[in-house]
Scaffold this active site. Sequence first.
Site, PDB file in Angstrom:
ATOM      1  N   HIS A   1      -8.903  -4.963  -4.975  1.00  0.00           N
ATOM      2  CA  HIS A   1      -8.042  -6.343  -4.672  1.00  0.00           C
ATOM      3  C   HIS A   1      -8.287  -6.548  -3.223  1.00  0.00           C
ATOM      4  O   HIS A   1      -8.232  -5.652  -2.450  1.00  0.00           O
ATOM      5  CB  HIS A   1      -6.665  -5.966  -5.022  1.00  0.00           C
ATOM      6  CG  HIS A   1      -6.419  -6.288  -6.234  1.00  0.00           C
ATOM      7  ND1 HIS A   1      -5.420  -5.452  -6.982  1.00  0.00           N
ATOM      8  CD2 HIS A   1      -7.087  -6.823  -7.444  1.00  0.00           C
ATOM      9  CE1 HIS A   1      -5.355  -5.572  -8.456  1.00  0.00           C
ATOM     10  NE2 HIS A   1      -6.060  -6.530  -8.818  1.00  0.00           N
TER      11      HIS A   1
ATOM     12  N   GLU B   1      -5.793  -5.742  -0.250  1.00  0.00           N
ATOM     13  CA  GLU B   1      -5.456  -4.408   0.042  1.00  0.00           C
ATOM     14  C   GLU B   1      -6.451  -3.630   0.869  1.00  0.00           C
ATOM     15  O   GLU B   1      -7.056  -2.413   0.564  1.00  0.00           O
ATOM     16  CB  GLU B   1      -5.320  -3.760  -1.323  1.00  0.00           C
ATOM     17  CG  GLU B   1      -4.291  -4.539  -2.215  1.00  0.00           C
ATOM     18  CD  GLU B   1      -4.306  -4.345  -3.721  1.00  0.00           C
ATOM     19  OE1 GLU B   1      -4.840  -3.145  -4.363  1.00  0.00           O
ATOM     20  OE2 GLU B   1      -3.617  -4.968  -4.399  1.00  0.00           O
TER      21      GLU B   1
ATOM     22  N   HIS C   1      -5.612   1.287  -4.598  1.00  0.00           N
ATOM     23  CA  HIS C   1      -4.854  -0.148  -4.422  1.00  0.00           C
ATOM     24  C   HIS C   1      -3.681   0.281  -3.415  1.00  0.00           C
ATOM     25  O   HIS C   1      -3.288   1.196  -2.906  1.00  0.00           O
ATOM     26  CB  HIS C   1      -4.378  -0.466  -5.478  1.00  0.00           C
ATOM     27  CG  HIS C   1      -5.381  -0.783  -6.596  1.00  0.00           C
ATOM     28  ND1 HIS C   1      -5.381  -2.127  -7.103  1.00  0.00           N
ATOM     29  CD2 HIS C   1      -6.039  -0.086  -7.575  1.00  0.00           C
ATOM     30  CE1 HIS C   1      -6.378  -2.216  -8.037  1.00  0.00           C
ATOM     31  NE2 HIS C   1      -6.705  -1.016  -8.366  1.00  0.00           N
TER      32      HIS C   1
ATOM     33  N   GLU D   1      -1.583   3.725  -5.773  1.00  0.00           N
ATOM     34  CA  GLU D   1      -0.908   2.653  -4.859  1.00  0.00           C
ATOM     35  C   GLU D   1      -0.633   3.393  -3.543  1.00  0.00           C
ATOM     36  O   GLU D   1       0.294   4.235  -3.434  1.00  0.00           O
ATOM     37  CB  GLU D   1       0.292   2.042  -5.683  1.00  0.00           C
ATOM     38  CG  GLU D   1      -0.064   1.350  -6.746  1.00  0.00           C
ATOM     39  CD  GLU D   1      -0.599  -0.021  -6.763  1.00  0.00           C
ATOM     40  OE1 GLU D   1      -0.807  -0.431  -5.535  1.00  0.00           O
ATOM     41  OE2 GLU D   1      -0.980  -0.720  -7.944  1.00  0.00           O
TER      42      GLU D   1
HETATM   43  O1  0X9 Z   1      -1.484  -4.729 -11.121  1.00  0.00           O
HETATM   44  C1  0X9 Z   1      -2.569  -4.153 -10.670  1.00  0.00           C
HETATM   45  O2  0X9 Z   1      -3.820  -4.296 -10.877  1.00  0.00           O
HETATM   46  C2  0X9 Z   1      -2.234  -2.703  -9.828  1.00  0.00           C
HETATM   47  N1  0X9 Z   1      -1.299  -2.995  -8.924  1.00  0.00           N
HETATM   48  S1  0X9 Z   1      -1.622  -3.943  -7.553  1.00  0.00           S
HETATM   49  O3  0X9 Z   1      -0.336  -4.588  -6.944  1.00  0.00           O
HETATM   50  N2  0X9 Z   1      -2.493  -3.132  -6.638  1.00  0.00           N
HETATM   51  O4  0X9 Z   1      -2.536  -5.238  -7.931  1.00  0.00           O
HETATM   52  C3  0X9 Z   1      -1.639  -1.727 -10.884  1.00  0.00           C
HETATM   53  C4  0X9 Z   1      -2.505  -1.271 -11.768  1.00  0.00           C
HETATM   54  C5  0X9 Z   1      -1.974  -0.410 -12.530  1.00  0.00           C
HETATM   55  N3  0X9 Z   1      -1.995  -0.502 -13.933  1.00  0.00           N
HETATM   56  C6  0X9 Z   1      -1.281  -0.936 -14.888  1.00  0.00           C
HETATM   57  N4  0X9 Z   1      -0.226  -1.324 -14.577  1.00  0.00           N
HETATM   58  N5  0X9 Z   1      -1.683  -1.370 -16.105  1.00  0.00           N
HETATM   59 ZN    ZN Z   2      -4.333  -3.722  -6.388  1.00  0.00          ZN
END
Ligand code: 0X9
Ligand code: ZN
Length: 446
Positions: free
Chosen positions: A204, A207, A331, A401
């Site tokens: 991303h 980030e 992330h 994260e």
């Molecule tokens: O949404 C995402 O891709 C990740 N969070 S972010 O805020 N960095 O975008 C989290 C990915 C974790 N995976 C799932 N929750 N499936």
């Molecule tokens: Zn992310």
Amino acid sequence: MKLFLTLFFFLASFSSLYANDMEKAAEKSFSFKQLLKSISDPDIKDISFSLPELPKSNENFVLNGDERYFITVLASTREERTKLMKLGLDIQEIYDTKVSGIAHAKTVTLLSEKGYVILSKMALSEYAQNFLKDFPVNDSAYHNYDEMIQVLQSITAQNRDIASLYSIGKSVEGRDIWTLRINTNAKGDKKSDKPGAVFIGAHHAREHLSVEVPLLHAVWLLENRNKPEIKQYIESLDIYIIPMLNPDGAEYDISTGKYKWHRKNMRKNPDGNIGVDLNRNYDFRWGGAGASHHTYSDTYCGPKAFSEPEAMAAKKFFESRNNLKTYISYHSYAELILYPWGGIYEPVENEKDRKVFMVMAKKMATLTGYRDKQSSDLYAATGDATDWTYGNRGVFSFTIELSPSSGWRGGFYPGTSIIEKTVKDNIAAANYLLSVTDNPYKVIVR
Ligand code: 0X9
Ligand code: ZN
């Protein structure tokens, strides 16, 4: 005058970058301590990359015309959160009974039509006023694409016997996705039988801290290569560090000296909307829960799985190496150690694997002070990197994260003061990952 000097240094370093001369790269040395010092001390900046001071202003010009909002919606379960993600809300903050995140105007309309209670709504451009830390002016300690390459080239040149630098593919705008490999006998993309560990940053764009952690880990590893413990990892493992998977997006986010809050890659979709969410583009339950099919959404999963060259480069990278055992995808933000599954609520079926995930996540949580969780406890999201690398390739894969813990503490743009602690804590966790990469199952054997 200052402007000319800045421009001169900038151009000088830019042209040397493309000379691709390892000798030259070796001359410029980047020590871990120095990097951290410049990171922690806002007065010490690499002048060659500073842009001229921008006029102070209350207006965030960059986000003018941006049709996204920062909204807060009633939702109290992971199932409700997953539905919201599917409708295009990019959830950033989770509370007991509500969530906050970024939504395109069309998503906001859709949510209202469907009867969701929107507790607050603010234009993203207005919300972003709270985060007016410019990059690279105020945040110049963060590495942009060229600066990252300089560091990678320099540490590779100084450790030629064990390090190599190569590109695993090109981004949609044609930037190379650079990979630093540490292996005592195999260089570049040559095969190795040694157990492999992978660290990837910046799926991303906004980030930026997720670039610093793997990049500075690489510097630290090579600087500490003679410490007995590190020497052993280096001699016995095949280590890959890819600090910036989404270079186009990361560059775009900082291209004007004002952050653009950009998440996706830079794919120009046929309707003109920019970007595909690389962390929804992998082929594991692609396009299902928690992924949007709207090009305007920040969680747009693309027209098909692996439609994007960056995700495709990662796919080919993992598929051409059967020796890979462990993986961290970095992330920000939330301070979490996440493990599969992310696309479904059920836990990993294989009991042994599940235990390995839980033990490793707990240990990395202790080392960083973060919380460990199954990914889908946040919300289910299909097509993410780590579900695919575990589900398709059998690699023990984690999403970390990084800091901060919340938007109140800086969200995606926490400034430079957060880097040192985050890097140090995460080097400890990453080194733990290396310590079990020879056989991850050993963590559950008493
Ligand atoms: O949404 C995402 O891709 C990740 N969070 S972010 O805020 N960095 O975008 C989290 C990915 C974790 N995976 C799932 N929750 N499936
Ligand atoms: Zn992310």
